[in-house]
Motif scaffolding. Structure first.
Motif, PDB file in Angstrom:
ATOM      1  N   GLN A 119       0.879  -1.175   0.000  1.00  0.00           N
ATOM      2  CA  GLN A 119       0.000   0.000   0.000  1.00  0.00           C
ATOM      3  C   GLN A 119       0.915   1.224   0.000  1.00  0.00           C
ATOM      4  O   GLN A 119       1.228   1.760  -1.049  1.00  0.00           O
ATOM      5  N   CYS A 120       1.379   1.634   1.176  1.00  0.00           N
ATOM      6  CA  CYS A 120       2.309   2.773   1.170  1.00  0.00           C
ATOM      7  C   CYS A 120       3.662   2.366   0.613  1.00  0.00           C
ATOM      8  O   CYS A 120       4.413   3.198   0.135  1.00  0.00           O
TER       9      CYS A 120
ATOM     10  N   CYS B 171       7.362  -0.553   3.754  1.00  0.00           N
ATOM     11  CA  CYS B 171       7.874  -1.809   4.305  1.00  0.00           C
ATOM     12  C   CYS B 171       8.314  -2.758   3.210  1.00  0.00           C
ATOM     13  O   CYS B 171       8.940  -3.776   3.479  1.00  0.00           O
TER      14      CYS B 171
ATOM     15  N   CYS C 219       4.343  -4.486   8.895  1.00  0.00           N
ATOM     16  CA  CYS C 219       3.613  -3.693   7.912  1.00  0.00           C
ATOM     17  C   CYS C 219       2.421  -3.106   8.642  1.00  0.00           C
ATOM     18  O   CYS C 219       1.693  -3.828   9.325  1.00  0.00           O
ATOM     19  N   ARG C 220       2.213  -1.827   8.506  1.00  0.00           N
ATOM     20  CA  ARG C 220       1.097  -1.197   9.201  1.00  0.00           C
ATOM     21  C   ARG C 220      -0.100  -1.013   8.267  1.00  0.00           C
ATOM     22  O   ARG C 220      -1.165  -0.620   8.703  1.00  0.00           O
ATOM     23  N   CYS C 221       0.075  -1.290   6.979  1.00  0.00           N
ATOM     24  CA  CYS C 221      -1.001  -0.989   6.023  1.00  0.00           C
ATOM     25  C   CYS C 221      -1.854  -2.189   5.663  1.00  0.00           C
ATOM     26  O   CYS C 221      -3.050  -2.061   5.492  1.00  0.00           O
TER      27      CYS C 221
ATOM     28  N   THR D  17       5.001   3.094   9.144  1.00  0.00           N
ATOM     29  CA  THR D  17       6.397   2.644   9.143  1.00  0.00           C
ATOM     30  C   THR D  17       7.367   3.758   8.752  1.00  0.00           C
ATOM     31  O   THR D  17       8.521   3.730   9.157  1.00  0.00           O
TER      32      THR D  17
HETATM   33  S1  FES Z   1       2.578  -1.168   2.871  1.00  0.00           S
HETATM   34 FE1  FES Z   1       2.665   0.457   4.311  1.00  0.00          FE
HETATM   35  S2  FES Z   1       3.760  -0.415   5.927  1.00  0.00           S
HETATM   36 FE2  FES Z   1       3.497  -2.058   4.592  1.00  0.00          FE
END
Ligand code: FES
Ligand code: FES
Lengths: 174, 774
Positions: A102-103, A106, A138-140, B192
């Motif tokens: 996503q972002c 990570c 991973c936070r997403c 992150t």
């Molecule tokens: S895709 Fe955003 S922290 Fe894993």
């Protein structure tokens, strides 16, 4: 106080690189600032997130906890070294197709950890994948699509690596 | 004739996904400018203190030291804040440092190592002030409130009191009343990518700020205020952002500090946080004390809700006024409530500020309500699903507090998750230690009322197309990983009948993008998506006219055909390829441009605070968690989660599932392991990922995302939010599953092993006592 530096001879993604670094510089700093490969990410600088994972001689390490001076002469692989020229590694393509980024912050760390797993195991179970990625946060994504990505490209990725001289660590030991 | 193949509902990768998997994507720490300096912040070691003097003399000895910024210097005391009604932040103390870890000063050096060393050598003289740490103490009168805008000589920041219908009457009439008191620890966003920015003073006197931000527009406004420069002299640029979840949505002091240092030195200044600084910056979920009572008759009809919340705002206002409202008003769904009373109190304390975090304001209140409903179902001896279905808000109605309800897929969420989870075979039927629980939810799709009272649309999208045929989309909706760039491209491609890969989205630069209020309050798909569709439709009309000129047929008769063509309805033989239509449209005319805008409809009642919670539409959720609780250790393992969410229409199923899975994972962290822990002196004790425990791949179970589509009448192609509402329901689902497993209700969240053991112990004692009496 001064910050004196000396020449280090590194092997990054198959290329020799001479860089200037202080003895106290981490591999993460040197890769990002001196080698100018910024794909390797700094999430914590303390060994707690896995974003900075690279491989040394094929084994994942946290580059924020590794001194650059210690890995002189060893083979360093970063996210930029997973592809072969124009061709992305199957793992990278699967990652995109499965929605595993996503972002994306990570992602490089996960890719290097997953690559190590797949070179040894062409059909890992979902739990084996979780184990292999246990050091990466991973936070997403909630990891669901990350595990999907590793699962779906496993055999193909292993072949891709073997054909390009990055065999499994097990067979290297034999 | 073959019509355009819509991509709506398909699964496609985010348009920037290869940037991310290749390692080539550029985030803030990856950027560099010639002559760039590195800044480090000096932080307060006192819990609350007046800064009297900052001494840089030892720092100046460090090789490569260039400059510093101290309290009292121009601009450092200028106030700003995300909400115009509580602009109480300053770049540096003016003159008080409000918490342990607050920014006090900054140094700029030629190297990062140098800056670190210099920052360590900065000395300061401070005068301690009496700190306020507990919310109940913050409600006491004081001579020195933390801010000047507090209420009644206390540290009370915001008070909300709302009452609709006859609440007291409802509780008198009620056959069953449930509820209780709950305590929630503070939660950090835990993205992150650490926060950071680079300020670049341009040779023409302008200032550019590159920053990992969710809301370039609010940052733009705040910079103008602090720097005392007109907005057009400032540029804000957003690179790739490594997650936000609300934690990059305020304008922050460090962004102001970097800009002030850049102005002072005339050189670019880079400032990247360490991970502990991200925790100290916080602006995360408020520590909350919540009291709730719910009334129903013996048929299970809900009669009333009475709730009170006290939230700990920490040092600054941030989004806190909104949070105070949301803690009450967002409990008005997804159930029909004939009476409702809510009082909310937000206080300032000498701790890192709380603010907005995914599920903003709705999360802790939701745990309290869904727990009370679980108790209610048990008392009434009805299934928790049936109780909720019976009380579901119908479509096309209005709540007591004037929320306009249009589409709802709540009943379908309940049905599908009940079936998928095998609920009927499991609930109250599993062996001791194993349990299953339900939690539901309701969330806004964007705030209908903008923060700034202007007539500017909430979202505007521009399109430019030139001879290459590529479609350039300008927007200031901020992609922070949720995929909004992909969503914009999809909406425009859909409206024009072209392939998505023709579209390139430039949603990052205030110099080129029209205003969009950015990525918060789950507004982007609904608002920017609608704006993008309108812009795309405007282009389509131009292309229709070009087709008419080329063929002599009527413009309105042209529809989107397969493979980027336009077909005429009256004459299937007439086919105009997109590129031909485009060339004709460009001839004698130049690049095609179009704009689309979105303004939320006027909604709401005429009472104080009526704007809070108003949204053009709402999402709905029903989640089930299955857990195993070890009564010896108190440890809860989540085995599986089923999450049904009504997102209106899944424009991109892959992205919707990703949002649901991510929300569930984050909520699970809050449910079980995540908490901001403070020492009695106000120091944050666990500012690292080692001690602040986000669930790892091995802690996270399989999550089955169930996408429910109610096709919203006003959403873009029917869509509404899916990135926030899906967090809250998992926490009560887990809590209710723990009850099903071992028979205890947790009144403190996260539900750590210690807390589960404590609850089991209390239960054992209560049972012993009861036996002794009988
Ligand atoms: S895709 Fe955003 S922290 Fe894993
Ligand atoms: S940056 Fe190395 S583990 Fe987080």
């Amino acid at each position: 106080m001064s910050f004196s530096r000396r020449i280090l001879r590194l092997h990054v993604n198959g290329q020799p690189r001479e860089v200037l670094a202080r003895d106290a510089d981490t591999l993460l700093d040197v890769l990002r600032e001196e080698v100018e490969l910024t794909g390797t990410k700094r999430g914590c600088d303390l060994g707690t997130c896995g974003c900075c994972t690279v491989q040394i001689d094929g084994e994942p390490v946290l580059s924020c906890l590794t001194l650059a001076a210690e890995v002189e002469g060893k083979q360093i692989t970063t996210v930029e070294g997973l592809r072969d020229g124009e061709r992305f590694a199957p793992l990278q393509e699967a990652w995109a197709e499965a929605g595993a980024s996503q972002c994306g912050f990570c992602t490089p760390g996960f890719l290097l950890a997953a690559d190590r797993l797949l070179r040894d195991n062409a059909s890992p179970s979902r739990d084996e994948i979780r184990e292999a990625l246990a050091g990466n946060l991973c936070r997403c994504t909630g990891y669901v699509k990350i595990i999907d990505a590793v699962e779906r490209c496993a055999a193909e990725h292993r072949t891709f690596c073997a054909e390009r001289g990055r065999p499994s660590t097990v067979s290297e030991q034999v | 004739m073959t019509r355009y193949q819509s991509t709506v509902g398909s699964r496609f990768p985010l348009i920037d996904s290869m940037e991310k998997t290749s390692g080539q994507g550029i985030y803030i720490e990856d950027m560099k400018f010639p002559g760039m300096l590195y800044a480090r912040l000096v932080r307060s070691t006192e819990t609350y203190a007046q800064v009297e003097e900052v001494d840089f003399s030892a720092a100046q000895e460090v090789e490569g030291y260039v400059d510093s910024l101290a309290p009292g210097e121009p601009g450092t005391g200028n106030t700003f804040g995300v909400l115009p009604i509580s602009e109480d932040e300053t770049p540096l103390p003016a003159p008080n440092a409000l918490y342990s870890g607050a920014i006090v000063a900054a140094v700029a050096c030629e190297s990062e190592v140098g800056a670190r060393e210099a920052a360590l050598r900065v000395q300061m003289r401070t005068k301690k002030l009496p700190a306020v740490l507990r919310p109940k103490d913050a409600l006491k009168e004081t001579d020195q409130p933390i801010h000047s805008n507090t209420i009644g000589g206390t540290n009370l920041h915001k008070a909300v009191d709302q009452e609709f219908g006859d609440v007291d009457g409802a509780f008198e009439q009620a056959d069953v009343v449930t509820g209780g008191e709950y305590v929630f620890d503070g939660i950090n966003h835990g993205f992150t990518e650490p926060i950071g920015c680079i300020a670049v003073p341009e040779p023409n006197g302008r200032m550019s700020l590159y920053s990992a931000t969710q809301v370039p527009h609010y940052l733009h406004r705040a910079l103008a205020k602090v720097l005392e420069m007109p907005m057009h002299r400032i540029r804000v640029y957003k690179p790739l952002v490594g997650g936000g979840f609300g934690g990059k949505s305020d304008p922050f002091p460090h962004e102001m500090v970097a800009a002030l240092l850049a102005r002072k030195t005339g050189r670019p200044v880079k400032l990247i946080f360490d991970r502990d600084e991200v925790f100290l910056n916080n602006h995360g979920r408020h520590p909350t004390e919540y009291k709730i009572r719910v009334a129903a008759d013996r048929e299970g009809r809900l009669l009333g809700l009475d709730a009170h919340s006290r939230i700990d705002g920490g040092a600054w206002g941030s989004f806190g006024v909104v949070t105070t409202y949301y803690n009450g008003v967002l409990s008005q769904g997804p159930y029909r409530l004939p009476s409702f009373r809510y009082s909310g109190r937000r206080v300032y304390t000498n701790k890192p500020a709380s603010g907005a975090m995914r599920g903003h304001g709705a999360v802790n209140a939701r745990y309290a309500l869904e727990t009370a409903l679980d108790e209610m179902a048990e008392k009434l001896q009805v299934d928790p699903f049936d109780l909720r279905a019976q009380n579901a808000l119908p479509a096309n109605t209005t709540t007591l507090n004037h929320l306009r309800i249009t589409s709802t897929g709540f009943l379908e969420c309940l049905e599908r998750v009940r079936e998928r989870s095998g609920w009927n075979e499991k609930f109250r039927k599993m062996p001791y230690g194993r349990g299953i629980g339900l939690g539901c939810g309701f969330y806004i799709s964007g705030s209908a009322l903008p923060i700034h009272r202007t007539r500017t649309p909430q979202s505007t999208v521009h399109i430019k197309i030139d001879v290459d045929g590529g479609v350039t989309i300008h927007s200031l909706a901020a992609d922070i990983g949720q995929g909004s760039d992909t969503m914009l491209a999809q909406c425009v491609a859909e409206a024009m009948g072209v392939r998505i890969d023709r579209c390139r989205v430039l949603a990052k630069d205030t110099d080129t993008a029209p205003i969009d209020l950015g990525s918060y309050s789950s507004r982007v798909t609904f608002m920017a998506g609608n704006a993008a569709l309108r812009a795309g439709e405007a282009i389509f009309r131009k292309l229709q006219r070009a087709c008419a000129r080329l063929t002599g047929k009527s413009a309105e008769g042209f529809v989107k055909g397969a493979d980027e063509t336009y077909l005429h309805l009256d004459d299937p033989g007439v086919v105009v390829p997109y590129m031909d239509a485009l060339r004709e449209a460009l001839a004698d005319n130049g690049a095609l441009i179009a704009k689309g805008a979105y303004i939320a409809p006027k909604l709401g009642g005429a009472f104080k605070g009526s704007g809070a919670g108003l949204s053009p539409s709402y999402s709905y959720q029903a989640f089930v968690a299955e857990v195993e609780v070890d009564p010896e250790t108190g440890f809860t393992r989540v085995d599986k989660i089923w999450a049904a969410h009504d997102c209106g229409k899944a424009l991109n199923r892959l992205a919707v599932e990703g949002q649901l899975e991510g929300s569930v994972h984050m909520g699970m962290g809050q449910a079980l392991t995540e908490q901001m822990v403070y020492l009695n002196n106000g120091q944050l004790r666990n500012a690292s990922f080692l001690d602040y425990k986000i669930p790892s791949p091995v802690d996270t179970p399989e999550i089955e995302a169930i996408v429910v589509e109610s096709n919203d009448p006003e959403g873009p192609l029917g869509a509404k939010e899916c990135g926030e509402g899906a967090l809250a329901p998992i926490i009560p689902a887990i809590g209710n599953a723990i009850y099903d497993a071992v028979g205890v209700r947790l009144h403190e969240v996260p539900m750590t092993p210690e807390r589960v053991l404590k609850a089991l112990e209390q239960k054992r004692k209560a049972e012993e006592k009861a036996r002794a009496h009988s």
